[in-house]
Structures are given as structure tokens and as C-alpha cells.
Design a protein around this motif. Structure first.
Motif, PDB file in Angstrom:
ATOM      1  N   SER A  50       0.811  -1.223   0.000  1.00  0.00           N
ATOM      2  CA  SER A  50       0.000   0.000   0.000  1.00  0.00           C
ATOM      3  C   SER A  50       0.838   1.264   0.000  1.00  0.00           C
ATOM      4  CB  SER A  50      -0.910   0.011   1.232  1.00  0.00           C
ATOM      5  OG  SER A  50      -0.133   0.025   2.420  1.00  0.00           O
ATOM      6  N   GLY A  51       2.157   1.131   0.159  1.00  0.00           N
ATOM      7  CA  GLY A  51       3.022   2.303   0.224  1.00  0.00           C
ATOM      8  C   GLY A  51       3.191   2.866   1.618  1.00  0.00           C
ATOM      9  N   THR A  72       5.821   1.442  -5.744  1.00  0.00           N
ATOM     10  CA  THR A  72       5.416   2.044  -4.467  1.00  0.00           C
ATOM     11  C   THR A  72       6.497   2.962  -3.891  1.00  0.00           C
ATOM     12  OG1 THR A  72       6.244   0.176  -3.156  1.00  0.00           O
ATOM     13  CG2 THR A  72       3.962   0.068  -3.922  1.00  0.00           C
ATOM     14  N   HIS A  75       5.349   6.176  -5.726  1.00  0.00           N
ATOM     15  CA  HIS A  75       3.933   6.509  -5.556  1.00  0.00           C
ATOM     16  C   HIS A  75       3.587   6.416  -4.070  1.00  0.00           C
ATOM     17  CE1 HIS A  75       4.032   5.570  -9.836  1.00  0.00           C
ATOM     18  NE2 HIS A  75       2.858   6.152  -9.982  1.00  0.00           N
ATOM     19  N   PRO A  77       1.039   6.565  -0.663  1.00  0.00           N
ATOM     20  CA  PRO A  77      -0.245   5.886  -0.446  1.00  0.00           C
ATOM     21  C   PRO A  77      -1.435   6.572  -1.094  1.00  0.00           C
ATOM     22  CG  PRO A  77       1.061   5.816   1.556  1.00  0.00           C
ATOM     23  CD  PRO A  77       1.834   6.658   0.579  1.00  0.00           C
ATOM     24  N   LEU A  80      -1.907   5.647  -4.599  1.00  0.00           N
ATOM     25  CA  LEU A  80      -2.288   4.253  -4.835  1.00  0.00           C
ATOM     26  C   LEU A  80      -3.709   3.971  -4.368  1.00  0.00           C
ATOM     27  CD1 LEU A  80       1.011   2.598  -3.516  1.00  0.00           C
ATOM     28  CD2 LEU A  80       0.298   2.727  -5.915  1.00  0.00           C
TER      29      LEU A  80
END
Length: 537
Positions: A50-51, A72, A75, A77, A80
Motif C-alpha cells: 500500500s506504500g 510504491t 507513488h 499511499p 495508490l
């Protein structure tokens, strides 16, 4: 859909990486179950999808994690959020609004969906998760299991391509857990959603998994394969697998149905045998028990949480409180520990009303481990928590630390409690309360986040306390724990006790609360693999 390429994560000041060299691919439209002992890095691995790791948690991530083609590392959260839906171990940390319906709609509002779409999806989710009667309820008034369903629902409404779930059924009653897992299975099979799930209660989820990824102890390679293959050698496994290993069944069954088909010969061998009886505490007069409630009623706002509850707990007795989410189990424990004053009737500890006792007197009579262990944790390190617990309990120095090591070895002294996994925090809270060795011990979902080995160690400690005369009441949805440990089971429904009796009698008569071994070997009253192994030997 999800790719890990030589991924390692090391947190600041940690002696070694939490996960090392992870190579893993989760195909689109599959449910992969992440298994392994407590503390091996399952939550960290999920957070990397999920980051949240490392953007939110800190630490250093090496290697590469991609989700639907997005890296991730580059990027965050929020970038995403349209692809990945995440539900962590702690639902309270997930909520941003006050009521159930608002929480279900919040994620869709953030993504800019139109009001008609939002309304339809909210209604669908309320029905899917059995939340329709709670739609206007403040989230703060819900039980832990109800909150967990709301947290799952708030993610489902956004229709993510990837679902990341950390212990999604840990606070759910058996029926609610089955409903949630059935919903997830429909999403995987019908909509092609990809699900990566970590769960300790393998008996609930193993049959739904397409693949299992086993995270072993540090230094050993990740094992990935179909559930039966991985479970054949896994250090963590559900009772149905344990019974299959004991009997030498091939292929190894993963469901009660498959095990029943293979168990014909075993049932024949057990026909003239019976389980060894548990040591039952001496009978206590109905009005002189260690804990007694008489016509107890509790109203919390508009909700009548308990009504006409009559129960007596004898010294040395271990009692499980079971029932669906919101039945009143946690309220009964809170009343016995003096946090809630009875609306009607009475609750007493050795003849005294707990809500009238001072904290110093109360701690010597009763101890409560709540659903949220953080409520007991206020120091900056594990060592400081243990030192404070010994001081408050007037226990010899080192008592709490010894209990913690017995329950879950390997937790460093200088670790901050917030950096522990949910299972490790719960274990620390258990050790803090057990340090005082109160005559009455109250446990609210004590195995949430614990693996099978940690549960086994907990069972040993609680049995020793019971043998020394301590009474234990646990509110739990863990039917396997109740079967293994308790003398009695009391089932609550809508604030009332609807069944109360010896554990074998109560659990074998209820499909919802029967352990796996009981279902496999019915109508014989065997509850655990250890009982069967002892009888056959």
C-alpha cells in the motif's frame, strides 16, 4: 498484479531487517494467504504493497514493489488509493468519520464518485456485511468486531483492484467471519479482485486461499505454493491439518468436509474411548463465588447492552464468554472490572462492588486485558512498561519481563510499544496484567494477533494460574482456544446469557461455536487434536 523484487525492509535502529530478499508475485484475481509466526514481518510486507512502508512508517526499503504497474517507492499511499484498499490490524486507526454510513461513504467521496453511485454502493455494502441495522450508529459505540466489519466495508465501497487485509477476521464471531470471507471470495471469483491477506486463524481462511506464502523465521526462504503443499511442512497449521498429519491422511485435508470423509476409520477406533476429563474446580456456593452477577442490567445510551445476567465464577474456573459481535461480552467484563456501573442488579467481587473500590484495591482483585492493548501502554520502551508493571503490582523485579519472554520470546527491551505488531502489543499487555496475578483475570479477545505457538504458551500460563486458584473469564471468538482451555462456556445474545454449561456440552451442540475436530469426529465429543493423539497412543 503485485510484484516483489528482492525486497528488504529495515527500520531505524533495528538490529536486522524485518524482511529480507522477498521475491513474490500475486497474480490478478487470486487470494493469497500470508502465513507465519508472530513478528516475522507479515504486516511490514503488507504495508509495502500500500506504500505505507516506508512512506508512513519510516525505515529503508530496498528492492522494488509494483502494484498494477505502479512502483510504491515513487507513488505515495494517496497515489495508490484508487488501486489498493487496505485494512490494518487496528480498525480504530482506520476511521475518519463518526458514524457507520459516513465512514462507508468517505473513501468514495475522496475519489470523487457521484452521489448516486455512492448511495448504491453504501447500501450494497451494508447488506453484504450485515451492517444495515447499524448504519446510523456512532462508531465509538460499536463492539470491536462491528468496528472491524465497518473498516472492511469502507474499503470495499471503493471497489479497489487490490485488497490488502491484516488479520481481517481476528475480532469477528464465527458467523460474521464466514460472511466476510464469502464476500471476499465472491470479489475474487466474480470481479477479479486481487487479495493479499495475513491471518493467524488459519482454520477460518485456508480453504479460501488460492496460494499460501509462508514467511518463516529470519534467515529461511519464503515458501509459496498451493495450500495443501505448504501446510504439509508449515510450523503453523490449523487443527484440521494437525488431525490429518496425526492420521497420515493423503492428500492432506484443508476443510472439515474433506476430513470427515477421511475420518471413518479414526471414528471407529475412537468409539470405545473418551477424552481425558479436565480438572474442574470444586463446586462453589452460588452466592459466594469469586465473581457473582445477579439480575445484572447495563444500558449504554440507547442500547440495552446487558439484561438479567446471572453468572457465578468459582476460584480456579476458566470460563469463555462467546456470542456474536455486539452481544455484550466486553460490557460484562467492563462491569466486573468496575469501569461501568450496573444500571440494574449487581456485580460483585468477593462480596464487594468493583465500581466502588479504589484503583489500588481493585488491581489486587481483578485485572483486565482489553481488546485494544494500547490502552494499557504508556511508557517509551518495553523495559519501562515491565518495570512499571512490577512496581504497580508489588511484584519482584523481572516478573513482567519473564512472563513476556515465556509468552513471546525475542521482543527487545528498548523497543517502543508502538513499533510492536498487534500480537506483540497484546502479549505485552497480557504480561503487564499477569504480573499482578489477580484472583480474577479478565481477557477480551486474548488471542487476537497471536500465532499457534504463542497461543499454546498462553494456554500453559493460564492453566497454571487456574491450578493456583485464579479464576479466568475470557471474551473470545476463538472456538479452538475455548475447546482447548476452558471449563465452561457461556453464550450471550442481545445482552442475555442463552446457554451456560460445560465446554464439551455447549460447543458440540452449536455448529457456530464447535471446533474443527468436533465437527470432523461428530457425534463423538472430541474437541482437540491433542485429546485424540493422547487417546490413540
Amino acid at each position: 498484479m503485485i510484484h516483489f523484487e528482492n525486497v528488504s525492509v529495515r527500520y531505524d535502529d533495528a538490529a536486522q531487517p524485518t524482511i529480507t530478499g522477498i521475491e513474490l508475485t500475486v497474480p490478478e484475481g487470486e487470494l493469497m494467504l500470508l502465513a507465519g509466526p508472530s513478528g516475522v514481518g507479515k504486516s511490514t510486507l503488507l504495508g509495502a504493497v500500500s506504500g505505507l512502508v516506508p512512506h508512513f512508517t519510516g525505515g529503508t526499503l530496498t528492492g522494488r514493489v509494483t502494484v498494477a504497474g505502479r512502483d510504491t517507492r515513487t507513488h505515495k499511499p494517496r497515489e495508490l488509493a484508487d488501486v489498493v484498499g487496505t485494512v490494518g490490524q487496528d480498525p480504530l486507526a482506520h476511521f475518519v468519520t463518526d458514524t457507520v454510513e459516513d465512514e462507508l461513504a468517505y473513501g468514495m467521496e475522496s475519489l470523487g464518485l457521484t452521489p448516486p453511485v455512492m448511495r448504491r454502493r453504501v447500501e450494497e455494502t451494508l447488506d453484504l456485511l450485515g451492517l444495515a441495522t447499524l448504519r446510523d450508529r456512532p462508531i465509538a459505540t460499536l463492539s470491536g468486531g462491528q468496528q472491524q466489519r465497518v473498516a472492511i466495508g469502507s474499503v470495499l465501497t471503493t471497489h479497489p483492484k487490490v485488497l490488502v487485509l491484516d488479520e481481517p477476521t481476528s475480532a469477528l464471531d464465527p458467523a460474521a467471519a464466514e460472511e466476510v470471507l464469502s464476500v471476499l471470495q465472491r470479489l475474487v471469483h466474480d470481479l477479479g479482485t486481487t487479495v493479499l491477506m495475513a491471518e493467524h486463524r488459519l482454520e477460518r481462511v485456508i480453504q479460501y486461499a488460492d496460494q499460501v506464502a509462508l514467511l518463516p523465521a529470519p534467515g529461511k526462504p519464503l515458501q509459496v505454493g498451493d495450500p495443501a503443499t505448504v501446510m504439509a511442512d508449515s510450523p503453523v497449521y490449523p487443527p484440521v491439518v494437525g488431525l490429518g498429519r496425526l492420521a497420515g491422511w493423503t492428500p492432506l485435508p484443508l476443510t472439515v468436509r474433506d476430513a470427515r470423509r477421511a475420518a471413518t476409520d479414526m471414528r471407529t477406533r475412537l468409539t470405545d474411548l473418551s477424552p481425558s476429563p479436565k480438572r474442574v474446580p470444586a463446586a462453589t456456593d452460588r452466592d459466594t463465588g469469586l465473581a457473582v452477577t445477579r439480575k445484572l442490567g447495563v444500558r449504554r445510551g440507547r442500547v440495552e447492552a446487558l439484561r438479567n445476567v446471572n453468572i457465578t465464577i468459582a476460584p480456579g474456573e476458566i470460563v469463555a464468554l462467546m456470542g456474536r459481535n455486539g452481544a455484550g461480552k466486553s460490557t460484562l467484563l467492563s462491569t466486573l472490572v468496575g469501569m461501568i456501573k450496573p444500571t440494574t442488579g449487581s456485580a460483585t467481587l468477593t462480596g464487594e462492588h468493583p465500581h466502588q473500590l479504589s484503583p489500588r484495591d481493585l488491581i489486587r482483585k481483578v485485572g483486565l486485558v482489553p481488546q485494544e492493548p494500547r490502552d494499557l501502554l504508556c511508557a517509551d520502551t518495553v523495559a519501562a512498561e515491565c518495570t512499571a508493571a512490577d512496581r504497580d503490582a508489588s511484584a519482584p523485579p523481572g516478573t513482567c519481563r519473564t512472563l513476556l519472554t515465556d509468552l513471546l520470546p525475542g521482543i527487545a527491551q528498548d523497543t517502543h510499544p508502538r513499533d510492536l505488531s498487534e500480537g506483540q502489543r497484546l502479549t505485552l499487555a497480557l504480561a503487564i496484567v499477569l504480573a499482578a496475578a489477580p484472583p480474577l483475570l479478565l481477557l477480551d479477545e486474548p488471542t487476537r494477533g497471536l500465532d499457534y505457538a504463542a497461543k499454546s504458551r498462553l494456554v500453559t500460563i493460564l492453566r497454571d494460574l487456574s491450578a493456583d486458584g485464579h479464576a479466568i473469564i475470557m471474551a473470545t471468538h476463538d472456538v479452538e482456544l475455548a475447546a482447548e482451555l476452558t471449563h465452561r462456556v457461556a453464550i450471550l445474545a442481545d445482552g442475555e446469557i442463552v446457554a451456560d454449561g460445560p465446554t464439551p456440552e455447549i460447543v458440540t451442540s452449536s455448529p457456530s461455536f464447535a471446533p474443527q475436530v468436533s465437527k470432523i469426529l461428530a457425534p463423538q465429543q472430541w474437541l482437540t487434536v491433542s485429546q485424540v493423539a493422547q487417546a490413540l497412543s
